[in-house]
Design a protein around this motif. Structure first.
Motif, PDB file in Angstrom:
ATOM      1  N   THR A 140     -76.654  16.971  51.835  1.00 50.28           N
ATOM      2  CA  THR A 140     -76.760  16.668  52.993  1.00 50.28           C
ATOM      3  C   THR A 140     -77.490  18.162  53.715  1.00 50.28           C
ATOM      4  O   THR A 140     -77.760  18.564  52.461  1.00 50.28           O
ATOM      5  CB  THR A 140     -75.179  17.211  53.637  1.00 50.28           C
ATOM      6  OG1 THR A 140     -74.429  18.526  53.379  1.00 50.28           O
ATOM      7  CG2 THR A 140     -74.224  15.973  53.015  1.00 50.28           C
ATOM      8  N   LYS A 141     -77.380  18.624  55.157  1.00 50.22           N
ATOM      9  CA  LYS A 141     -78.135  19.879  55.762  1.00 50.22           C
ATOM     10  C   LYS A 141     -77.093  21.125  54.672  1.00 50.22           C
ATOM     11  O   LYS A 141     -77.629  22.003  54.588  1.00 50.22           O
ATOM     12  CB  LYS A 141     -78.472  19.579  56.852  1.00 50.22           C
ATOM     13  CG  LYS A 141     -76.608  19.864  57.586  1.00 50.22           C
ATOM     14  CD  LYS A 141     -77.414  19.957  59.310  1.00 50.22           C
ATOM     15  CE  LYS A 141     -76.048  20.118  60.308  1.00 50.22           C
ATOM     16  NZ  LYS A 141     -76.202  19.859  61.323  1.00 50.22           N
ATOM     17  N   TRP A 142     -75.790  20.731  54.448  1.00 51.16           N
ATOM     18  CA  TRP A 142     -74.650  21.679  54.032  1.00 51.16           C
ATOM     19  C   TRP A 142     -75.496  21.801  52.586  1.00 51.16           C
ATOM     20  O   TRP A 142     -75.244  23.674  52.419  1.00 51.16           O
ATOM     21  CB  TRP A 142     -73.267  21.049  54.559  1.00 51.16           C
ATOM     22  CG  TRP A 142     -72.792  21.284  55.409  1.00 51.16           C
ATOM     23  CD1 TRP A 142     -71.705  22.068  56.657  1.00 51.16           C
ATOM     24  CD2 TRP A 142     -73.309  19.917  56.962  1.00 51.16           C
ATOM     25  NE1 TRP A 142     -71.521  22.089  57.362  1.00 51.16           N
ATOM     26  CE2 TRP A 142     -72.389  20.056  57.965  1.00 51.16           C
ATOM     27  CE3 TRP A 142     -73.765  19.041  56.826  1.00 51.16           C
ATOM     28  CZ2 TRP A 142     -72.607  19.804  59.101  1.00 51.16           C
ATOM     29  CZ3 TRP A 142     -73.659  17.476  58.050  1.00 51.16           C
ATOM     30  CH2 TRP A 142     -72.790  17.965  58.740  1.00 51.16           C
ATOM     31  N   ASP A 143     -75.157  21.018  51.501  1.00 51.66           N
ATOM     32  CA  ASP A 143     -76.018  21.228  50.727  1.00 51.66           C
ATOM     33  C   ASP A 143     -77.238  21.716  50.390  1.00 51.66           C
ATOM     34  O   ASP A 143     -77.311  22.616  49.941  1.00 51.66           O
ATOM     35  CB  ASP A 143     -76.138  19.768  50.109  1.00 51.66           C
ATOM     36  CG  ASP A 143     -74.697  18.548  49.574  1.00 51.66           C
ATOM     37  OD1 ASP A 143     -73.989  19.386  49.408  1.00 51.66           O
ATOM     38  OD2 ASP A 143     -75.193  17.948  49.991  1.00 51.66           O
ATOM     39  N   ARG A 176     -57.278  19.055  47.315  1.00 52.56           N
ATOM     40  CA  ARG A 176     -57.624  18.006  47.874  1.00 52.56           C
ATOM     41  C   ARG A 176     -58.370  18.538  49.186  1.00 52.56           C
ATOM     42  O   ARG A 176     -58.204  20.321  49.450  1.00 52.56           O
ATOM     43  CB  ARG A 176     -56.586  17.189  48.881  1.00 52.56           C
ATOM     44  CG  ARG A 176     -56.544  15.984  47.614  1.00 52.56           C
ATOM     45  CD  ARG A 176     -55.494  14.906  47.939  1.00 52.56           C
ATOM     46  NE  ARG A 176     -56.141  14.259  49.470  1.00 52.56           N
ATOM     47  CZ  ARG A 176     -56.765  13.118  49.555  1.00 52.56           C
ATOM     48  NH1 ARG A 176     -57.695  12.967  48.120  1.00 52.56           N
ATOM     49  NH2 ARG A 176     -57.607  13.129  50.635  1.00 52.56           N
ATOM     50  N   ALA A 177     -59.666  18.855  49.894  1.00 50.52           N
ATOM     51  CA  ALA A 177     -60.338  19.255  50.662  1.00 50.52           C
ATOM     52  C   ALA A 177     -60.555  18.648  51.782  1.00 50.52           C
ATOM     53  O   ALA A 177     -61.013  16.934  51.554  1.00 50.52           O
ATOM     54  CB  ALA A 177     -60.828  19.410  50.230  1.00 50.52           C
ATOM     55  N   SER A 178     -60.996  18.889  53.077  1.00 48.08           N
ATOM     56  CA  SER A 178     -61.256  17.621  54.252  1.00 48.08           C
ATOM     57  C   SER A 178     -62.158  18.187  54.384  1.00 48.08           C
ATOM     58  O   SER A 178     -62.992  19.193  54.920  1.00 48.08           O
ATOM     59  CB  SER A 178     -60.533  18.320  55.811  1.00 48.08           C
ATOM     60  OG  SER A 178     -61.071  18.261  56.448  1.00 48.08           O
ATOM     61  N   LYS A 179     -63.248  16.584  53.953  1.00 43.75           N
ATOM     62  CA  LYS A 179     -64.667  16.769  54.725  1.00 43.75           C
ATOM     63  C   LYS A 179     -65.104  16.891  55.846  1.00 43.75           C
ATOM     64  O   LYS A 179     -66.307  17.669  55.724  1.00 43.75           O
ATOM     65  CB  LYS A 179     -64.966  15.145  54.113  1.00 43.75           C
ATOM     66  CG  LYS A 179     -66.156  14.768  53.862  1.00 43.75           C
ATOM     67  CD  LYS A 179     -66.626  13.577  53.424  1.00 43.75           C
ATOM     68  CE  LYS A 179     -67.962  13.066  53.031  1.00 43.75           C
ATOM     69  NZ  LYS A 179     -68.107  11.480  52.986  1.00 43.75           N
ATOM     70  N   LYS A 180     -64.238  16.145  56.690  1.00 42.23           N
ATOM     71  CA  LYS A 180     -64.818  16.475  57.693  1.00 42.23           C
ATOM     72  C   LYS A 180     -64.694  18.229  58.093  1.00 42.23           C
ATOM     73  O   LYS A 180     -65.848  18.284  58.698  1.00 42.23           O
ATOM     74  CB  LYS A 180     -63.384  16.362  58.881  1.00 42.23           C
ATOM     75  CG  LYS A 180     -63.818  15.633  60.079  1.00 42.23           C
ATOM     76  CD  LYS A 180     -62.142  15.430  61.181  1.00 42.23           C
ATOM     77  CE  LYS A 180     -62.202  16.313  62.208  1.00 42.23           C
ATOM     78  NZ  LYS A 180     -60.783  16.376  62.720  1.00 42.23           N
ATOM     79  N   ASP A 181     -63.822  19.317  57.495  1.00 43.75           N
ATOM     80  CA  ASP A 181     -63.571  20.617  57.764  1.00 43.75           C
ATOM     81  C   ASP A 181     -64.839  21.025  56.616  1.00 43.75           C
ATOM     82  O   ASP A 181     -65.933  22.040  57.756  1.00 43.75           O
ATOM     83  CB  ASP A 181     -62.957  21.321  57.860  1.00 43.75           C
ATOM     84  CG  ASP A 181     -61.569  20.735  58.154  1.00 43.75           C
ATOM     85  OD1 ASP A 181     -61.143  20.067  59.598  1.00 43.75           O
ATOM     86  OD2 ASP A 181     -60.292  20.853  58.134  1.00 43.75           O
ATOM     87  N   LEU A 182     -65.550  20.620  56.152  1.00 46.36           N
ATOM     88  CA  LEU A 182     -66.715  20.739  55.652  1.00 46.36           C
ATOM     89  C   LEU A 182     -67.621  20.599  55.987  1.00 46.36           C
ATOM     90  O   LEU A 182     -68.716  21.798  55.668  1.00 46.36           O
ATOM     91  CB  LEU A 182     -66.203  20.683  53.915  1.00 46.36           C
ATOM     92  CG  LEU A 182     -65.053  21.416  53.835  1.00 46.36           C
ATOM     93  CD1 LEU A 182     -64.983  21.384  51.833  1.00 46.36           C
ATOM     94  CD2 LEU A 182     -65.317  22.374  53.022  1.00 46.36           C
ATOM     95  N   LEU A 183     -67.998  19.288  56.855  1.00 46.09           N
ATOM     96  CA  LEU A 183     -69.124  18.997  57.052  1.00 46.09           C
ATOM     97  C   LEU A 183     -69.063  19.633  58.627  1.00 46.09           C
ATOM     98  O   LEU A 183     -69.269  18.734  59.330  1.00 46.09           O
ATOM     99  CB  LEU A 183     -69.354  17.377  57.196  1.00 46.09           C
ATOM    100  CG  LEU A 183     -68.956  17.698  55.167  1.00 46.09           C
ATOM    101  CD1 LEU A 183     -70.115  15.701  54.918  1.00 46.09           C
ATOM    102  CD2 LEU A 183     -71.037  18.138  54.843  1.00 46.09           C
ATOM    103  N   SER A 184     -68.523  20.741  59.143  1.00 48.39           N
ATOM    104  CA  SER A 184     -68.143  20.859  60.479  1.00 48.39           C
ATOM    105  C   SER A 184     -69.463  21.812  60.609  1.00 48.39           C
ATOM    106  O   SER A 184     -69.983  22.287  60.521  1.00 48.39           O
ATOM    107  CB  SER A 184     -66.734  21.325  61.019  1.00 48.39           C
ATOM    108  OG  SER A 184     -67.004  22.789  60.040  1.00 48.39           O
ATOM    109  N   LYS A 185     -69.696  22.096  62.429  1.00 50.73           N
ATOM    110  CA  LYS A 185     -70.846  22.810  62.728  1.00 50.73           C
ATOM    111  C   LYS A 185     -69.861  24.600  62.291  1.00 50.73           C
ATOM    112  O   LYS A 185     -71.340  24.947  62.108  1.00 50.73           O
ATOM    113  CB  LYS A 185     -71.259  22.390  63.854  1.00 50.73           C
ATOM    114  CG  LYS A 185     -72.237  23.449  64.629  1.00 50.73           C
ATOM    115  CD  LYS A 185     -72.047  23.532  66.069  1.00 50.73           C
ATOM    116  CE  LYS A 185     -73.129  24.517  66.836  1.00 50.73           C
ATOM    117  NZ  LYS A 185     -73.778  25.410  65.983  1.00 50.73           N
TER     118      LYS A 185
END
Length: 135
Positions: A6-9, A100-109
């Motif tokens: 992803t762009k985050w990666d 566990r981690a929230s994918k939604k939070d980690l892939l946030s703006k």
């Protein structure tokens, strides 16, 4: 099939390699601008674990050869990581990797902006070091 990048990666990977001054953290080979293709952002705990996917303690710059070596020799990778961060930090990292981690939070703006800020900070630090070397 591999894990989608992803762009985050991309920003995280660039930040890790910038933090490590474009140098393999095992063999110390330097990758100058224009020749940086072979330097990887290596994750100790794999990218499938979102809890440590963007964790700067979990990642380091490794050249292709060293990355392959550690992939084939996980015990040596573990010893390298322990030597680098110490057993206390390693234990904390291990606990984080199993949380566990929230994918939604980690892939946030918000998280993307945080990673970009870290990248810019590392670039500024490295620019200052390059200027001091020139002086």
């Amino acid at each position: 099939m591999g894990i989608k990048r992803t762009k985050w990666d991309k920003v995280f990977s660039d930040a890790v390699r910038e933090r490590d001054k474009w140098r393999c953290q095992r063999c110390q080979k330097y990758y100058p601008e224009g020749r940086r293709q072979g330097l990887h952002c290596s994750h100790f705990f794999g990218r499938r674990k979102y809890s440590t996917r963007f964790d700067f303690v979990n990642a380091e710059a490794l050249c292709y050869g060293c990355h392959q070596y550690f992939t084939s020799n996980p015990q040596h990778h573990r010893e390298h990581k322990l030597k680098k961060i110490g057993s206390r930090e390693f234990t904390k990292l291990e606990i984080r990797s199993n949380t566990r981690a929230s994918k939604k939070d980690l892939l946030s703006k918000l998280h993307y902006d945080y990673l970009k800020q870290k990248l810019e900070k590392y670039k500024e630090n490295n620019d200052g070091e390059r200027e001091n070397v020139k002086s």
